[in-house]
Motif scaffolding. Structure first.
Motif, PDB file in Angstrom:
ATOM      1  N   GLY A  66       1.058  13.386 -25.127  1.00 42.15           N
ATOM      2  CA  GLY A  66      -0.012  13.933 -24.986  1.00 42.15           C
ATOM      3  C   GLY A  66       0.204  15.573 -25.029  1.00 42.15           C
ATOM      4  O   GLY A  66       1.363  16.018 -24.682  1.00 42.15           O
ATOM      5  N   ARG A  67      -0.835  16.152 -24.868  1.00 44.34           N
ATOM      6  CA  ARG A  67      -0.870  17.688 -24.670  1.00 44.34           C
ATOM      7  C   ARG A  67      -2.252  18.249 -24.232  1.00 44.34           C
ATOM      8  O   ARG A  67      -2.885  17.427 -24.483  1.00 44.34           O
ATOM      9  CB  ARG A  67      -0.064  18.196 -25.859  1.00 44.34           C
ATOM     10  N   GLN A  68      -1.922  19.204 -23.760  1.00 44.76           N
ATOM     11  CA  GLN A  68      -3.378  20.161 -23.370  1.00 44.76           C
ATOM     12  C   GLN A  68      -3.258  21.406 -23.766  1.00 44.76           C
ATOM     13  O   GLN A  68      -2.229  22.123 -23.735  1.00 44.76           O
ATOM     14  CB  GLN A  68      -3.487  19.807 -21.755  1.00 44.76           C
ATOM     15  N   PHE A  69      -4.213  22.001 -24.157  1.00 45.84           N
ATOM     16  CA  PHE A  69      -4.428  23.316 -24.816  1.00 45.84           C
ATOM     17  C   PHE A  69      -4.794  24.324 -23.778  1.00 45.84           C
ATOM     18  O   PHE A  69      -5.405  23.998 -22.724  1.00 45.84           O
ATOM     19  CB  PHE A  69      -5.345  23.254 -26.013  1.00 45.84           C
ATOM     20  N   SER A  70      -4.984  25.522 -23.951  1.00 45.13           N
ATOM     21  CA  SER A  70      -5.311  26.847 -23.030  1.00 45.13           C
ATOM     22  C   SER A  70      -6.856  26.574 -22.902  1.00 45.13           C
ATOM     23  O   SER A  70      -7.057  27.057 -21.812  1.00 45.13           O
ATOM     24  CB  SER A  70      -4.911  28.034 -23.693  1.00 45.13           C
ATOM     25  N   ASN A  71      -7.588  25.876 -23.607  1.00 43.34           N
ATOM     26  CA  ASN A  71      -9.034  25.640 -23.368  1.00 43.34           C
ATOM     27  C   ASN A  71      -9.111  24.462 -22.495  1.00 43.34           C
ATOM     28  O   ASN A  71     -10.317  24.050 -22.331  1.00 43.34           O
ATOM     29  CB  ASN A  71      -9.575  25.855 -24.405  1.00 43.34           C
ATOM     30  N   SER A  72      -8.353  23.776 -22.026  1.00 41.08           N
ATOM     31  CA  SER A  72      -8.220  22.510 -21.425  1.00 41.08           C
ATOM     32  C   SER A  72      -8.550  21.244 -22.218  1.00 41.08           C
ATOM     33  O   SER A  72      -8.274  20.405 -21.722  1.00 41.08           O
ATOM     34  CB  SER A  72      -9.033  22.418 -20.084  1.00 41.08           C
ATOM     35  N   ARG A  73      -8.881  21.366 -23.297  1.00 39.79           N
ATOM     36  CA  ARG A  73      -8.980  20.223 -24.286  1.00 39.79           C
ATOM     37  C   ARG A  73      -7.739  19.509 -24.427  1.00 39.79           C
ATOM     38  O   ARG A  73      -6.659  20.150 -24.165  1.00 39.79           O
ATOM     39  CB  ARG A  73      -9.475  20.698 -25.630  1.00 39.79           C
ATOM     40  N   SER A  74      -7.596  18.244 -24.409  1.00 39.24           N
ATOM     41  CA  SER A  74      -6.516  17.541 -24.564  1.00 39.24           C
ATOM     42  C   SER A  74      -6.370  16.649 -25.670  1.00 39.24           C
ATOM     43  O   SER A  74      -7.448  16.251 -26.142  1.00 39.24           O
ATOM     44  CB  SER A  74      -6.195  16.645 -23.264  1.00 39.24           C
ATOM     45  N   GLU A  75      -5.276  16.211 -26.284  1.00 37.80           N
ATOM     46  CA  GLU A  75      -4.844  15.154 -27.234  1.00 37.80           C
ATOM     47  C   GLU A  75      -3.922  14.357 -26.637  1.00 37.80           C
ATOM     48  O   GLU A  75      -3.133  14.796 -25.861  1.00 37.80           O
ATOM     49  CB  GLU A  75      -4.490  15.835 -28.523  1.00 37.80           C
ATOM     50  N   MET A  76      -4.162  13.059 -27.143  1.00 42.24           N
ATOM     51  CA  MET A  76      -3.102  11.808 -27.121  1.00 42.24           C
ATOM     52  C   MET A  76      -2.714  11.350 -28.262  1.00 42.24           C
ATOM     53  O   MET A  76      -3.493  11.236 -29.280  1.00 42.24           O
ATOM     54  CB  MET A  76      -3.225  10.999 -25.920  1.00 42.24           C
ATOM     55  N   ASN A  77      -1.478  11.110 -28.397  1.00 42.07           N
ATOM     56  CA  ASN A  77      -0.983  10.599 -29.708  1.00 42.07           C
ATOM     57  C   ASN A  77      -0.237   9.536 -29.395  1.00 42.07           C
ATOM     58  O   ASN A  77       0.581   9.388 -28.518  1.00 42.07           O
ATOM     59  CB  ASN A  77       0.165  11.628 -30.310  1.00 42.07           C
ATOM     60  N   VAL A  78      -0.234   8.440 -30.433  1.00 44.21           N
ATOM     61  CA  VAL A  78       0.329   7.275 -30.344  1.00 44.21           C
ATOM     62  C   VAL A  78       1.106   7.176 -31.723  1.00 44.21           C
ATOM     63  O   VAL A  78       0.325   6.972 -32.661  1.00 44.21           O
ATOM     64  CB  VAL A  78      -0.546   6.071 -29.811  1.00 44.21           C
ATOM     65  N   SER A  79       2.348   6.864 -31.649  1.00 45.02           N
ATOM     66  CA  SER A  79       3.054   6.692 -33.000  1.00 45.02           C
ATOM     67  C   SER A  79       3.521   5.272 -33.197  1.00 45.02           C
ATOM     68  O   SER A  79       3.617   4.586 -32.194  1.00 45.02           O
ATOM     69  CB  SER A  79       4.273   7.658 -33.014  1.00 45.02           C
ATOM     70  N   THR A  80       3.982   4.866 -34.439  1.00 52.12           N
ATOM     71  CA  THR A  80       4.196   3.719 -34.620  1.00 52.12           C
ATOM     72  C   THR A  80       3.434   2.718 -34.045  1.00 52.12           C
ATOM     73  O   THR A  80       4.049   1.892 -33.155  1.00 52.12           O
ATOM     74  CB  THR A  80       5.730   3.532 -34.324  1.00 52.12           C
ATOM     75  N   LEU A  81       2.349   2.278 -34.380  1.00 52.77           N
ATOM     76  CA  LEU A  81       1.075   1.795 -33.618  1.00 52.77           C
ATOM     77  C   LEU A  81       1.794   0.243 -33.851  1.00 52.77           C
ATOM     78  O   LEU A  81       2.074  -0.216 -34.710  1.00 52.77           O
ATOM     79  CB  LEU A  81      -0.078   1.753 -34.204  1.00 52.77           C
ATOM     80  N   GLU A  82       1.434  -0.641 -32.524  1.00 50.86           N
ATOM     81  CA  GLU A  82       1.755  -2.108 -32.483  1.00 50.86           C
ATOM     82  C   GLU A  82       0.488  -2.447 -32.318  1.00 50.86           C
ATOM     83  O   GLU A  82      -0.812  -2.054 -31.840  1.00 50.86           O
ATOM     84  CB  GLU A  82       2.676  -2.205 -31.510  1.00 50.86           C
TER      85      GLU A  82
END
Lengths: 114, 110
Positions: A66-82
């Protein structure tokens, strides 16, 4: 005041693909947490971000990030989905971090992996 | 780590009181929450209690905390069909992680 907003609400992915989910916290909230909800395991904590820094992490493999940006918005990433990654992914925000900061949840992103 | 246990199902007649129970293991927990999840939706905060309290009332909701037994309960008075949902107990751990129970599905009988 708008609540926690998550996009997309529903998505279908194929095994091996990757996915990015987005979360906009309540205005003024600086902490964002992510949870995975499945019928078998219930709600499991993924990670928490505060002021763009990961503050806490659950017991998930490195495919989850995951990560969070300076405006507090966040993303999460899942790679190689199972197939087992199929779940409701919930984002929650709070004003601060730590004990005493009540968290408020978004509606979630339903991920189906086929 | 912290463990939070709830019974999975509860059936109650409309108009009766519902009591949903939760037990936890970390005696140092300071905040304890109840969340409600309706079908297809996220979690809605219902109420919370500090560990230095033993009761909190909020309209139809009453939360009871027994710190000695590490037991938390949520009582819903005059249960209505709109109360049908999954109710989650959540406890703040020492490291500030919030641990959720698996949820109690409340079914309302006519």
């Amino acid at each position: 005041k708008a609540g926690v907003t998550q996009t997309p609400r529903y998505l279908i992915k194929t095994r091996g693909q990757q996915v990015t989910l987005s979360c906009s916290p309540i205005s003024g909230h600086r902490s964002v947490s992510w949870y995975q909800q499945t019928p078998g395991q219930g709600l499991q904590f993924l990670f928490e971000y505060f002021s763009e820094t990961q503050r806490n992490k659950g017991n998930f493999p490195g495919r989850f990030s995951g990560r969070q940006f300076s405006n507090s918005r966040s993303e999460m990433n899942v790679s190689t989905l199972e197939l087992g990654d199929s779940a409701l992914y919930l984002c929650a925000s709070s004003y601060g971090t730590g004990t005493g900061n009540t968290i408020y949840f978004g509606e979630g992103s339903w991920l189906t992996v086929v | 780590g912290e463990d939070v246990e709830q019974s999975l199902f509860l059936s109650v007649r409309e108009g009766d009181s519902s009591v949903i129970n939760c037990t936890y293991t970390d005696s140092s927990s300071t905040y304890l929450y109840w969340y409600k999840q309706e079908p297809g939706a996220g979690l809605q905060l219902l109420t919370y209690i500090f560990s230095n309290m033993d009761m909190k009332q909020d309209q139809r909701l009453t939360v009871l905390l027994n710190k000695k037994d590490k037991h938390l309960s949520l009582r819903i008075a005059d249960t209505q069909t709109g109360d049908s949902a999954i109710y989650f107990c959540a406890v703040v751990q020492r490291d500030d992680k919030i641990i959720f129970g698996k949820g109690t599905r409340l079914h309302i009988l006519p």
